[in-house]
Design a protein around this motif. Structure first.
Motif, PDB file in Angstrom:
ATOM      1  N   ARG A  94       0.847  -1.189   0.000  1.00  0.00           N
ATOM      2  CA  ARG A  94       0.000   0.000   0.000  1.00  0.00           C
ATOM      3  C   ARG A  94       0.883   1.240   0.000  1.00  0.00           C
ATOM      4  N   LEU A  95       0.289   2.346  -0.433  1.00  0.00           N
ATOM      5  CA  LEU A  95       0.928   3.641  -0.271  1.00  0.00           C
ATOM      6  C   LEU A  95       0.843   4.033   1.202  1.00  0.00           C
ATOM      7  N   ALA A  96       1.872   4.657   1.718  1.00  0.00           N
ATOM      8  CA  ALA A  96       1.879   5.031   3.133  1.00  0.00           C
ATOM      9  C   ALA A  96       0.742   5.993   3.471  1.00  0.00           C
ATOM     10  N   ALA A  97       0.336   6.811   2.505  1.00  0.00           N
ATOM     11  CA  ALA A  97      -0.693   7.830   2.771  1.00  0.00           C
ATOM     12  C   ALA A  97      -2.109   7.283   2.624  1.00  0.00           C
ATOM     13  N   GLN A  98      -2.238   6.050   2.217  1.00  0.00           N
ATOM     14  CA  GLN A  98      -3.566   5.459   2.030  1.00  0.00           C
ATOM     15  C   GLN A  98      -3.713   4.216   2.884  1.00  0.00           C
ATOM     16  N   GLU A  99      -4.959   3.805   3.107  1.00  0.00           N
ATOM     17  CA  GLU A  99      -5.209   2.654   3.979  1.00  0.00           C
ATOM     18  C   GLU A  99      -5.442   1.365   3.212  1.00  0.00           C
ATOM     19  N   THR A 100      -5.817   1.455   1.954  1.00  0.00           N
ATOM     20  CA  THR A 100      -6.161   0.253   1.202  1.00  0.00           C
ATOM     21  C   THR A 100      -4.921  -0.556   0.885  1.00  0.00           C
ATOM     22  N   GLN A 101      -4.968  -1.847   1.200  1.00  0.00           N
ATOM     23  CA  GLN A 101      -3.881  -2.751   0.848  1.00  0.00           C
ATOM     24  C   GLN A 101      -4.271  -3.544  -0.395  1.00  0.00           C
ATOM     25  N   TYR A 102      -3.277  -3.813  -1.236  1.00  0.00           N
ATOM     26  CA  TYR A 102      -3.459  -4.579  -2.465  1.00  0.00           C
ATOM     27  C   TYR A 102      -2.715  -5.901  -2.321  1.00  0.00           C
ATOM     28  N   PHE A 103      -3.414  -6.982  -2.645  1.00  0.00           N
ATOM     29  CA  PHE A 103      -2.881  -8.310  -2.366  1.00  0.00           C
ATOM     30  C   PHE A 103      -2.404  -9.024  -3.625  1.00  0.00           C
ATOM     31  N   GLY A 104      -1.388  -9.855  -3.445  1.00  0.00           N
ATOM     32  CA  GLY A 104      -0.975 -10.789  -4.467  1.00  0.00           C
ATOM     33  C   GLY A 104      -1.866 -12.020  -4.459  1.00  0.00           C
ATOM     34  N   PRO A 105      -1.648 -12.955  -5.402  1.00  0.00           N
ATOM     35  CA  PRO A 105      -2.513 -14.131  -5.527  1.00  0.00           C
ATOM     36  C   PRO A 105      -2.257 -15.210  -4.480  1.00  0.00           C
ATOM     37  N   GLY A 106      -1.159 -15.093  -3.751  1.00  0.00           N
ATOM     38  CA  GLY A 106      -0.880 -16.074  -2.714  1.00  0.00           C
ATOM     39  C   GLY A 106       0.049 -17.184  -3.169  1.00  0.00           C
ATOM     40  N   THR A 107       0.791 -17.743  -2.218  1.00  0.00           N
ATOM     41  CA  THR A 107       1.618 -18.936  -2.433  1.00  0.00           C
ATOM     42  C   THR A 107       1.157 -19.998  -1.450  1.00  0.00           C
ATOM     43  N   ARG A 108       0.746 -21.124  -2.005  1.00  0.00           N
ATOM     44  CA  ARG A 108       0.334 -22.231  -1.131  1.00  0.00           C
ATOM     45  C   ARG A 108       1.558 -23.115  -0.895  1.00  0.00           C
TER      46      ARG A 108
ATOM     47  N   LEU B  46     -10.174  -5.599  -2.459  1.00  0.00           N
ATOM     48  CA  LEU B  46     -11.062  -4.713  -1.722  1.00  0.00           C
ATOM     49  C   LEU B  46     -12.444  -4.714  -2.346  1.00  0.00           C
ATOM     50  N   LEU B  47     -13.471  -4.918  -1.522  1.00  0.00           N
ATOM     51  CA  LEU B  47     -14.845  -4.871  -1.997  1.00  0.00           C
ATOM     52  C   LEU B  47     -15.444  -3.485  -1.739  1.00  0.00           C
ATOM     53  N   LEU B  48     -15.320  -3.001  -0.497  1.00  0.00           N
ATOM     54  CA  LEU B  48     -15.816  -1.673  -0.158  1.00  0.00           C
ATOM     55  C   LEU B  48     -15.188  -1.226   1.152  1.00  0.00           C
ATOM     56  N   LYS B  49     -15.313   0.077   1.425  1.00  0.00           N
ATOM     57  CA  LYS B  49     -14.769   0.589   2.676  1.00  0.00           C
ATOM     58  C   LYS B  49     -15.566   1.800   3.137  1.00  0.00           C
ATOM     59  N   ALA B  50     -15.402   2.144   4.409  1.00  0.00           N
ATOM     60  CA  ALA B  50     -16.005   3.345   4.984  1.00  0.00           C
ATOM     61  C   ALA B  50     -15.009   3.925   5.974  1.00  0.00           C
ATOM     62  N   THR B  51     -14.860   5.223   5.946  1.00  0.00           N
ATOM     63  CA  THR B  51     -13.792   5.835   6.729  1.00  0.00           C
ATOM     64  C   THR B  51     -14.269   6.550   7.980  1.00  0.00           C
ATOM     65  N   LYS B  52     -15.578   6.802   8.109  1.00  0.00           N
ATOM     66  CA  LYS B  52     -16.047   7.454   9.329  1.00  0.00           C
ATOM     67  C   LYS B  52     -17.475   7.018   9.624  1.00  0.00           C
ATOM     68  N   ALA B  53     -17.893   7.325  10.843  1.00  0.00           N
ATOM     69  CA  ALA B  53     -19.215   6.920  11.316  1.00  0.00           C
ATOM     70  C   ALA B  53     -20.315   7.384  10.365  1.00  0.00           C
ATOM     71  N   ARG B 103      -1.749  -0.682  10.061  1.00  0.00           N
ATOM     72  CA  ARG B 103      -1.934  -2.036   9.575  1.00  0.00           C
ATOM     73  C   ARG B 103      -3.399  -2.396   9.636  1.00  0.00           C
ATOM     74  N   LEU B 104      -3.779  -3.498   8.993  1.00  0.00           N
ATOM     75  CA  LEU B 104      -5.147  -3.988   8.996  1.00  0.00           C
ATOM     76  C   LEU B 104      -5.289  -5.139   9.972  1.00  0.00           C
ATOM     77  N   TYR B 105      -6.451  -5.183  10.633  1.00  0.00           N
ATOM     78  CA  TYR B 105      -6.822  -6.308  11.493  1.00  0.00           C
ATOM     79  C   TYR B 105      -8.016  -6.991  10.827  1.00  0.00           C
ATOM     80  N   PHE B 106      -7.878  -8.298  10.597  1.00  0.00           N
ATOM     81  CA  PHE B 106      -8.887  -9.032   9.854  1.00  0.00           C
ATOM     82  C   PHE B 106      -9.727  -9.923  10.748  1.00  0.00           C
ATOM     83  N   GLY B 107     -10.994 -10.104  10.365  1.00  0.00           N
ATOM     84  CA  GLY B 107     -11.801 -11.157  10.943  1.00  0.00           C
ATOM     85  C   GLY B 107     -11.385 -12.493  10.344  1.00  0.00           C
TER      86      GLY B 107
END
Lengths: 112, 116
Positions: A94-108, B46-53, B103-107
Motif C-alpha cells: 500500500r501507499l503510506a498515505a492510504q489505507e487500502t492494501q493490495y494483495f498478491g494471488p498467494g503462495t500455497r 477490496l470490496l468496499l470501505k467506509a472511513t467514518k461513522a 496495519r489492517l486487522y482481519f476477521g
C-alpha cells in the motif's frame, strides 16, 4: 492497475529446508506486508515493512524473517521449514498515505 | 486492543436470496472499516470501505454502513448471484491515522456459497 506478484503459486518443500517467498509490486508503494492464511484463523500478520531496509514484527513472526533491499521487493524467509508452516502466504502492499492494501494471488506452501 | 469478529460460516444461499454477513469490531480510536473478498484460488481484493461513522460503502450491489454506536459494519446484498461465491473478510485499519505503521486487522472470514 496495481499489480502485486508472488514468485510461486504452489511450493512443496522438505522439513529443515530454507525457503524464500518473493513478492514484487509495481506501484512504488512504501509499505509491504506478509500474512499467512489458515482455515478458521483468517489472516495473521507475520511481518511488515514501511520502507526499504525497514521491518516490523507482526503477530506471528516466530520462525520467519524478511528482507527488503529494494522498494518493490519484499521477501519472506523460512530459515528451517517445519510442517506447521504449511499454509497459504499472502503478500500485500500500500501507499503510506492510504489505507487500502493490495494483495498478491498467494503462495500455497506445503512442508513435508 | 484492535479486533474484528465476523459471523462464522459457511453461509449457503440460493440465487437471488438476501445476504447479511455480520461484523463487529473493537478499536481504541476511530478506524476505517473494510470488506475484502477472496474468490477461489485468488488473493484478496477490496470490496468496499467506509472511513467514518455513518458512512456507507458500496460496490457490485454490496453495501455496509459504519455504525459507531453498535461498533458494527455488516455486509448486505439484496440479491446474490452464483458468482458471489467467495470468502468475505471484514477488517479495520489501525486507528493511528497518518501513521506509516498503520496495519489492517482481519476477521476470520466467512465462506459464502450460492447455488443456482
Amino acid at each position: 492497475d496495481v499489480k502485486v506478484t508472488q514468485s510461486s503459486r504452489y511450493l512443496v518443500k522438505r522439513t529443515g529446508e530454507k525457503v524464500f517467498l518473493e513478492c514484487v509490486q509495481d506501484m512504488d508503494h512504501e509499505n509491504m506486508f506478509w500474512y499467512r492464511q489458515d482455515p478458521g484463523l483468517g489472516l495473521r500478520l507475520i511481518y511488515f515493512s514501511y520502507d526499504v531496509k525497514m521491518k516490523e514484527k507482526g503477530d506471528i513472526p516466530e520462525g520467519y524473517s524478511v528482507s527488503r533491499e529494494k522498494k518493490e521487493r519484499f521477501s519472506l524467509i523460512l530459515e528451517s521449514a517445519s510442517t506447521n508452516q504449511t499454509s497459504m502466504y499472502l503478500c500485500a502492499s500500500r501507499l503510506a498515505a492510504q489505507e487500502t492494501q493490495y494483495f498478491g494471488p498467494g503462495t500455497r506452501l506445503l512442508v513435508l | 486492543g484492535n479486533s474484528v469478529t465476523q459471523m462464522e460460516g459457511p453461509v449457503t444461499l440460493s440465487e437471488e436470496a438476501f445476504l447479511t454477513i455480520n461484523c463487529t469490531y473493537t478499536a481504541t480510536g476511530y478506524p476505517s472499516l473494510f470488506w475484502y473478498v477472496q474468490y477461489p484460488g485468488e488473493g484478496l481484493q477490496l470490496l468496499l470501505k467506509a472511513t467514518k461513522a455513518d458512512d456507507k460503502g458500496s460496490n457490485k450491489g454490496f453495501e455496509a454502513t459504519y455504525r459507531k454506536e453498535t461498533t458494527s459494519f455488516h455486509l448486505e446484498k439484496g440479491s446474490v448471484q452464483v458468482s458471489d461465491s467467495a470468502v468475505y473478510f471484514c477488517a479495520l485499519s489501525d486507528p493511528r491515522r497518518g501513521s506509516t505503521l498503520g496495519r489492517l486487522y482481519f476477521g476470520r472470514g466467512t465462506q459464502l456459497t450460492v447455488w443456482p
